[in-house]
Write a protein that holds these residues in place. Sequence first.
Motif, short mmCIF file in Angstrom:
data_model
loop_
_atom_site.label_atom_id
_atom_site.label_comp_id
_atom_site.label_asym_id
_atom_site.label_seq_id
_atom_site.Cartn_x
_atom_site.Cartn_y
_atom_site.Cartn_z
N THR A 34 -0.24 5.46 0.45
CA THR A 34 0.88 6.36 0.14
C THR A 34 0.50 7.80 0.52
N GLU A 38 0.65 10.96 -4.34
CA GLU A 38 1.44 9.83 -4.84
C GLU A 38 0.57 8.61 -5.05
N PHE A 40 0.64 4.21 -5.81
CA PHE A 40 1.44 3.11 -5.25
C PHE A 40 2.17 2.39 -6.38
N GLU A 44 7.10 -1.35 -4.14
CA GLU A 44 6.77 -1.02 -2.75
C GLU A 44 5.49 -1.73 -2.30
#
Length: 335
Positions: A34, A38, A40, A44
Motif C-alpha cells: 500500500t 497506509e 492493508f 483489498e
Amino acid sequence: MVVALGFEGSANKIGVGIIKDGVVLANPRKTYITPPGEGFMPKETAQHHREKVLGVLQDALVEAQIKPSEIDVICYTKGPGIGAPLATVAVVARTVAQLWNKPILGVNHCIGHIEMGRLITGANNPTVLYVSGGNTQIIAYARKRYRIFGETIDIAVGNCLDRFARVLMIPNDPSPGYNIEQLAKKGSKYVPLPYVVKGMDVSFSGILSYLEERTEGLLKQDYTKEDLCFSLQETIFAMLVETTERALAHCGSSEVLIVGGVGCNLRLQEMMAEMCKERGAKLFATDERFCIDNGVMIAHAGWEWFKSGGRMSWTDSFVTQRFRTDDMETTWRHD
C-alpha cells in the motif's frame, strides 16, 4: 517420498510452496503493498490474493517441475490471520484439492514458521521467539505441543513497527519493518521510551502511543527520523531478548530460534546472539526467503503432519482467525 504443496495467505503475502521430503522445490510469493502512511485492509488484501494466487500456483509448479499427479497432499493456512485473506486462500486450496483429488490439511501458521525454521537451520529443540506483524510469542516444545511461555498482551511487535512507519510516512516497499531497520542503522541518539515487560509478557501499544504523541515534537528538536527508529528498535528488541532469556533459562535449553517476519532484522539477531553467547547457547535464524510468510513453510508443516498420519475431513477445512500455537498437536515430534 511425499510431496506437499502449501498455500499461505494469512496477511499481505500470497505464497505457494512445494516441498519433497525436506527439500524445497519452489517458494514463489507476491506481496500486497500500500502507499506510505497506509496499512492493508482485509477486503483489498483478499482481492489481491484472488488476483494473484493462480499465477503464483503456476509459478510454483513450473519452478518445481512437478505435475499435479505427483503431489500427495494440499496444505493451507487455517489460522491465525486476517479473516478475508485466509478465507480466500482456503477456498482455492479446497478447490485445487478436489480438482486434483488430493487430501487436504489446514496448518497452524505459527507452527509453519517454527518447523520451517527448524528445517532450514538444523535447530533441534530450541526455545523459539516468534515475531511477526500479527504475533509475538516465546515458545518451547513439551509433550506434543508448542507451549507459549510469554507473548504480547496487546499488539504484535511487527504491528508496532508498521504503525510507527505510518507515523513517519516511511514507504511500505519492500516492507515497513525493513525500511525502519535501514533508517535505524543511521541513528545514534537514543530517545528514552517506555520499557514494558510484565513477567514473561510484553506490551507494545503504550510505546507506540508515546511515540505517536511526541514524534512531531521530537523531530523539531535535535532528533532525526533515524534516531527515532534506532530508539524504538533498541527498546522493543531488548524487551524480547529479556523474556527469551528467561524462557531459555527455565527450559535449560542450549538453542534459540527466531522465526517470523521481524526475525529477519539483523539488529534483533545481533542482540539475541550476544545474549546466547553469554549463556553458552546457540542462535539460529533464517533470511527473508523463509522468515517472511511463505508457502513452503505451510507445505513443510503439512508434510510433517501428513507423514505422521495426520488427516483432515472436508468439514474441518475451514479457517479461524484465533488459532493458538498450542491448540495443534505436533504428532510428528518425539519427546
